[in-house]
Design an enzyme around this catalytic site. Structure first.
Site, PDB file in Angstrom:
ATOM      1  N   ASP A   1      -4.670  -2.888  -3.057  1.00 51.49           N
ATOM      2  CA  ASP A   1      -4.386  -1.449  -3.065  1.00 51.49           C
ATOM      3  C   ASP A   1      -3.610  -1.011  -4.306  1.00 51.49           C
ATOM      4  OD1 ASP A   1      -5.171  -0.250  -0.203  1.00 51.49           O
ATOM      5  OD2 ASP A   1      -4.510  -2.309   0.010  1.00 51.49           O
TER       6      ASP A   1
ATOM      7  N   TYR B   1      -5.740   3.601   5.667  1.00 49.45           N
ATOM      8  CA  TYR B   1      -4.476   2.927   5.930  1.00 49.45           C
ATOM      9  C   TYR B   1      -3.303   3.637   5.267  1.00 49.45           C
ATOM     10  CZ  TYR B   1      -2.660  -1.170   8.252  1.00 49.45           C
ATOM     11  OH  TYR B   1      -2.046  -2.005   9.155  1.00 49.45           O
TER      12      TYR B   1
HETATM   13 NI    NI Z   1      -3.550  -4.697   9.272  1.00 50.22          NI
END
Ligand code: NI
Length: 627
Positions: free
Chosen positions: A292, A376
């Protein structure tokens, strides 16, 4: 004038950097800006600034991707001189995927007849309900992919309530997207799996609970911190808030005022890289391993935080400035939150005879930011405590990556989390980077283990605990793993200063929950994320060694970063030491993680050890006087 050399770039500076690159680099018009961020002064420049106020040139680091030539280029702009002072093509690498590219594939792939046909095979004809997301593809050496700038896409259908784009996963369908030419290269279709039923609404079926009373945090005299620009003083702590487009929140110049003297502890602290490899080998799932930080960038993905929702109490917010792919500044208001928190009891003593006691409450300074990347959400929290402890914590939430499972099947490499929906076993691996300066730049590394001493004349009862401390004097031997059987930890000691007992002043790295990767070491992602395989690394400071998987993890074949750097095996004893800590958080999602995951926490701490001569928090006033 900018208040301090480590102040993040302003909107004007970002504009200046972009226009210098556009005018002076020779890039063509369809190049985009991957990164414009502060080119931080190095330790020598900062030492000169601290010693005599000599200001280093204000510089921007810039990285661009030129579509026409499929090249990644980087350089540095001298902002005062408005001059591009370096500009180089970096061969064989791919720039990060900026937010504009992350959403690019959606519309284009939906217009591709192969994708339309594959969706129709699954009974999906309303394309407005479909999400096709651009994920970094990794590097698996497939012949038709070599040398191309690609994305490996994942697909979902939004739920009925319209609040969960990841609500109904479309399994086994992966458009492979050519980001350079903005076309679908091919469509990987591993077979139809029925769309799972809709269970994804991020709201309760029966309304909100009504039995929760207001909780008010009141600081009638204001907070105990002082803020000057990006500099913070709180309870003898000094810290400077920094920002980097890639890492997001960065802390600089962490020090503690001790008896009137500001004692340095860390020059710089950040969460420098992370990767989330998923453990399912079937279909296209092996390609899911999100770096990320290095593949997408956390700094560009920071949320603009809201008082009363993200943050509670007396908050000081710091704004930062990111940019879009045209190089235009995009300010992020309230990107960094700072506040004080009551943290329960700090210490207590009760006199058993008189019943008198002294007890003081602990308060901590919390500095945090939150990044949203696709499904996320990661909160990055830093804590400063009144006893000299520094803590860092990840708060992981958002929607666990869902995939559809045929009725009656059990996922072999994951868990069922909702009807028809599985989520794969995975790990979140975070690499923290600390530029240490415990009482100065000359530091050294010690490892401590404990073990049962052998029986013998010195240990007739077998209760002796051997305390084993050894120096890690060079980089190669300083790549280490946690050993719970030996309570292993590491400390960074000053090579120059001792405490009242004659011990070197030190800070100890105290690991928290952790594990090792369950990736095969020969796997493609293991090659690219070598940092995962050791919990502790120490290197000698080098201003270019910022990211543990290297500067360009996107589509990188592997071998860059920490494992490569430590081959130099530079000495660490009495040197300018950088510590890297890997926090591997293991995750097999649960039904309770659906449709949105309650925060899971993962943390580590730095504790002073002989840095002070005694408990530095004896002078905290008790909450109530009992004497
Ligand atoms: Ni996770």
């Amino acid at each position: 004038m900018i208040e301090h050399p480590l102040t993040p770039l302003t909107a004007d500076e970002i504009s200046t950097a972009a226009s210098c690159v556009k005018a002076q680099s020779g890039l063509d018009d369809n190049a985009f800006f991957e990164t414009i961020t502060l080119d931080e002064p190095d330790h020598d420049e900062m030492a000169a600034f601290r010693a005599n106020g000599t200001r280093p040139a204000r510089r921007a680091y810039v990285c661009c991707y030129e579509r026409s030539s499929n090249r990644t280029l980087r350089g540095v702009v001298d902002l005062g001189a408005e001059r591009l002072v370096s500009w180089d093509h970096v061969p064989g690498v791919q720039a990060r995927i900026p937010p504009e590219e992350f959403v690019l594939s959606d519309a284009i792939a939906k217009a591709d007849p192969r994708v339309v046909e594959a969706l129709a095979k699954r009974g999906i004809t309303d394309l407005s309900k479909v999400l096709i997301e651009t994920w970094a593809p990794g590097n698996f050496g497939h012949a038709d992919e070599v040398g191309k700038r690609l994305a490996y896409c994942h697909c979902w259908v939004i739920n009925e309530a319209g609040d969960n784009r990841y609500g109904r996963p479309i399994a086994n369908l992966h458009p492979v997207f050519d980001l350079q030419n903005q076309v679908v290269l091919r469509v990987d279709d591993f077979g139809v799996v029925p769309l799972p039923p809709d269970s994804a609404a991020i709201r309760p079926a029966d309304g909100l609970r009504r039995d929760i009373k207001p909780l008010t945090i009141s600081q009638p005299e204001g907070p105990s911190f002082e803020v000057d620009g990006y500099h913070v003083r709180w309870q003898r702590w000094n810290v400077r808030i920094g920002y980097n487009l890639r890492e997001g929140l960065v802390l600089h110049d962490i020090g503690y005022e001790d008896d009137g003297e500001l004692r340095p502890i860390m020059h710089r602290a950040s969460m420098a890289e992370m990767v989330v490899p998923y453990g399912d080998p079937t279909g296209g799932n092996y390609r899911r391993n999100a770096f990320d930080t290095g593949e997408y960038g956390l700094g560009v993905a920071l949320d603009s935080l809201k008082l009363g929702c993200d943050c509670l109490g007396h908050i000081h917010y710091f704004d930062v400035c990111a940019h879009n792919w045209d190089g235009e500044p995009t300010p992020i208001r309230n990107a960094v939150c700072m506040h004080e928190e009551d943290y329960g009891l700090l210490w207590k003593h009760t006199d058993a005879k008189t019943g008198q006691f002294r007890a003081v409450r602990s308060r901590r300074l919390v500095i945090s930011s939150i990044a949203t990347i696709g499904n996320y959400v990661y909160g990055f929290f830093w804590y400063f405590y009144q006893d000299g402890t520094i803590g860092t914590e990840i708060k992981a939430t958002g929607i666990p990556f869902p995939t559809a499972i045929p009725p009656g099947e059990d996922p072999k490499y994951g868990a069922m989390i909702a009807p028809g929906i599985a989520s794969h076993v995975h790990q979140h691996s975070f690499s923290y980077r600390f530029e240490m300066c415990v009482d100065g730049d000359r530091n050294a590394v010690r490892e401590q283990d404990f073990e049962a001493a052998p029986l013998g004349p010195d240990n007739p009862h077998g209760n002796a605990v051997a305390i084993l401390e050894r120096p890690l004097t060079h980089e190669a031997e300083a790549a280490r793993e946690i050993d719970v059987t030996r309570s292993r930890s590491w400390k960074i000691v000053s090579a120059d200063r001792t405490n009242a007992l004659g011990q070197p002043t030190a800070y100890r790295l105290v690991p928290g929950q952790n594990t090792l990767p369950y990736l095969h070491p020969e796997s493609a992602v293991a090659q690219r994320a070598g940092f995962m395989f050791k919990h502790f690394w120490a290197t000698r400071y080098d201003r270019d060694e910022l990211y543990p998987a290297g500067w360009y993890p996107n589509q990188h074949p592997g071998g860059d970063g920490l494992p490569r750097w430590i081959q130099a095996d530079r000495p660490l004893e009495g040197e300018d030491v950088v510590v890297w800590y890997t926090l591997n958080f293991h995750h097999l999602p649960r039904p309770e993680d659906w449709p949105v995951q309650p925060i899971v926490y993962a943390s580590m701490h730095w504790m002073p050890e002989g840095f002070f001569d005694q408990n530095p928090a004896l002078d905290i006033p008790p909450g109530a006087i009992t004497e």
